[in-house]
Write a protein that holds these residues in place. Structure first.
Motif, PDB file in Angstrom:
ATOM      1  N   LEU A 237     -16.378  52.232 -15.541  1.00  0.00           N
ATOM      2  CA  LEU A 237     -16.431  51.790 -14.153  1.00  0.00           C
ATOM      3  C   LEU A 237     -15.209  52.274 -13.374  1.00  0.00           C
ATOM      4  O   LEU A 237     -15.333  52.700 -12.218  1.00  0.00           O
ATOM      5  N   ARG A 238     -14.030  52.249 -13.984  1.00  0.00           N
ATOM      6  CA  ARG A 238     -12.825  52.754 -13.319  1.00  0.00           C
ATOM      7  C   ARG A 238     -12.975  54.242 -12.982  1.00  0.00           C
ATOM      8  O   ARG A 238     -12.572  54.689 -11.906  1.00  0.00           O
ATOM      9  N   LYS A 239     -13.559  55.011 -13.894  1.00  0.00           N
ATOM     10  CA  LYS A 239     -13.775  56.444 -13.643  1.00  0.00           C
ATOM     11  C   LYS A 239     -14.738  56.652 -12.480  1.00  0.00           C
ATOM     12  O   LYS A 239     -14.551  57.548 -11.655  1.00  0.00           O
ATOM     13  N   ILE A 240     -15.771  55.839 -12.418  1.00  0.00           N
ATOM     14  CA  ILE A 240     -16.724  55.929 -11.305  1.00  0.00           C
ATOM     15  C   ILE A 240     -16.011  55.643  -9.985  1.00  0.00           C
ATOM     16  O   ILE A 240     -16.200  56.363  -8.994  1.00  0.00           O
ATOM     17  N   LEU A 241     -15.172  54.620  -9.970  1.00  0.00           N
ATOM     18  CA  LEU A 241     -14.445  54.282  -8.743  1.00  0.00           C
ATOM     19  C   LEU A 241     -13.507  55.406  -8.320  1.00  0.00           C
ATOM     20  O   LEU A 241     -13.376  55.704  -7.126  1.00  0.00           O
TER      21      LEU A 241
END
Length: 106
Positions: free
Chosen positions: A96-100
């Motif tokens: 999720l952090r990578k997506i953000l």
């Protein structure tokens, strides 16, 4: 006569295109109990039941308790998102952090 809680619950359920049966199954509550919450004034659900409903409907427990009957404000959506994030495992959080980060760059 429905309470503000009942009105909010019904509106969220319909917005998410859930039947009473579907919401009951996902929140692990009975259909009749949900009907009572939506339609009767005397219902006072426990914090556990409100949390279960909030988890399914994507809002915080606080949203159900506030006086405002409008749709959930961004604050509540953010809190519900963060609560979901906290329940992820380490791999899910990293993903999720990578997506953000991808969204920040665009």
């Amino acid at each position: 006569m429905a309470t503000q809680l009942g009105e909010k619950l019904r509106a969220l359920r319909k917005e998410r295109k859930l039947t009473l049966e579907q919401l009951a199954a996902q929140a692990k509550l009975s259909k009749s109990y949900l009907w009572e919450l939506e339609n009767r004034e005397s219902q006072r659900p426990s914090a556990e039941k409100l949390t279960a409903l909030g988890d399914v409907l994507g809002v915080t427990t606080a949203y159900f308790l506030e006086e405002d009957v409008r749709a959930p404000e961004e604050k509540h959506l953010d809190e519900a998102f963060f609560r979901g994030y906290q329940q992820l495992n380490a791999e899910g959080k990293d993903h999720l952090r990578k997506i953000l980060e991808t969204f920040k760059r665009s």
